[in-house]
Design a protein around this motif. Structure first.
Motif, short mmCIF file in Angstrom:
data_model
loop_
_atom_site.label_atom_id
_atom_site.label_comp_id
_atom_site.label_asym_id
_atom_site.label_seq_id
_atom_site.Cartn_x
_atom_site.Cartn_y
_atom_site.Cartn_z
N CYS A 58 0.98 -3.38 -6.13
CA CYS A 58 1.57 -4.71 -5.78
C CYS A 58 0.67 -5.71 -4.94
N LYS A 71 0.01 -3.24 -1.79
CA LYS A 71 0.19 -1.72 -1.41
C LYS A 71 0.42 -1.04 -2.51
N ILE A 73 2.81 1.14 -4.54
CA ILE A 73 4.52 0.87 -4.59
C ILE A 73 5.07 2.33 -5.17
N ASP A 89 9.27 8.26 -6.34
CA ASP A 89 8.15 7.40 -6.40
C ASP A 89 7.53 7.18 -7.72
N ALA A 99 10.04 -4.35 -8.53
CA ALA A 99 9.52 -4.48 -7.04
C ALA A 99 8.67 -5.39 -6.90
N ALA A 103 9.03 -8.53 -4.04
CA ALA A 103 7.75 -8.76 -3.11
C ALA A 103 7.28 -10.17 -3.13
N PHE A 114 5.46 -6.13 2.83
CA PHE A 114 5.42 -4.53 3.06
C PHE A 114 4.92 -4.24 4.64
#
Length: 217
Positions: A58, A71, A73, A89, A99, A103, A114
């Motif tokens: 991301c 990051k 993710i 994960d 997600a 963000a 993050f």
């Protein structure tokens, strides 16, 4: 120009994929890794490694900043799509898009999506302590330390371990003694406070041995 679902298209130096079918069709490179952009969600990419591993990336730009933040993710596997249970994960395309949206919303509000957890903050160090020190300890010993952690609560969550002072410990022991003394089902407050002190002494000695603190409070 529109393209059929499942195909990839190249724009600039980054290829794109469209939908879950397009994600499945991405080829594994012979070496290194290749970055693909999700054509359906801004800020979302997937790295395809020569090992076959696929990682979600991301990337967003926080309001007021010129440099983008990024990051990893989570990861993707063909079997994750439609699965009812999977590791935390392992993200489906829908999970990863959700997600990325969250963000982006934080970034547009000028917030860091993050944040980096300080490895020396009490919660992180305590968790590592429990994982490493208590791997071969009995369940009763582990339960005692877990009880102490609940009694500490959020008092030290924002503190770095190397900033905790003797006064902080004394205040905590006073609270534990008062709480335990008021509970008729528990042992005496002084005894509980002494046991907590011994537990914390073990914890800070372990921190000192690992170089987390230069001296025990």
């Amino acid at each position: 120009m529109s393209m059929a679902t499942g195909m990839t298209e190249k724009r600039g130096n980054t290829k794109q994929f469209k939908g879950a079918q397009g994600l499945r069709s991405l080829k594994t490179p012979k070496s290194g890794r290749v970055l693909y952009k999700d054509a359906g969600q801004s800020g979302l990419y997937v790295w395809v490694s020569h090992t076959g591993k696929r990682a979600w990336l991301c990337q967003v730009k926080v309001k007021g900043e010129t440099k983008a933040r990024q990051k990893t993710i989570g990861y993707w596997h063909p079997d994750s799509e439609g699965a009812t249970t999977k590791p935390e994960d392992l993200l489906t395309l829908t999970d990863a898009r959700t997600a990325a949206i969250e963000a982006l919303e934080l970034a547009q509000a000028g917030l860091d999506p993050f944040p980096v957890e300080d490895a020396k903050r009490f919660p992180a160090v305590w968790d590592l302590f429990m994982q490493r020190y208590f791997r071969d300890k009995g369940p009763r010993t582990q339960e005692f330390y877990e009880t102490l952690r609940r009694r500490i609560g959020k008092r030290w969550d924002s503190k770095r371990v190397d900033s905790i002072e003797k006064a902080d410990i004394n205040r905590l022991l006073d609270v534990i003694g008062d709480i335990t003394a008021a509970d008729k089902r528990a042992r005496g407050g002084l005894s509980a406070a002494n046991n907590a002190f011994a537990c914390l002494r073990t914890f800070f000695r372990w921190c000192w041995q690992r170089g987390v603190v230069t001296e025990s409070p």
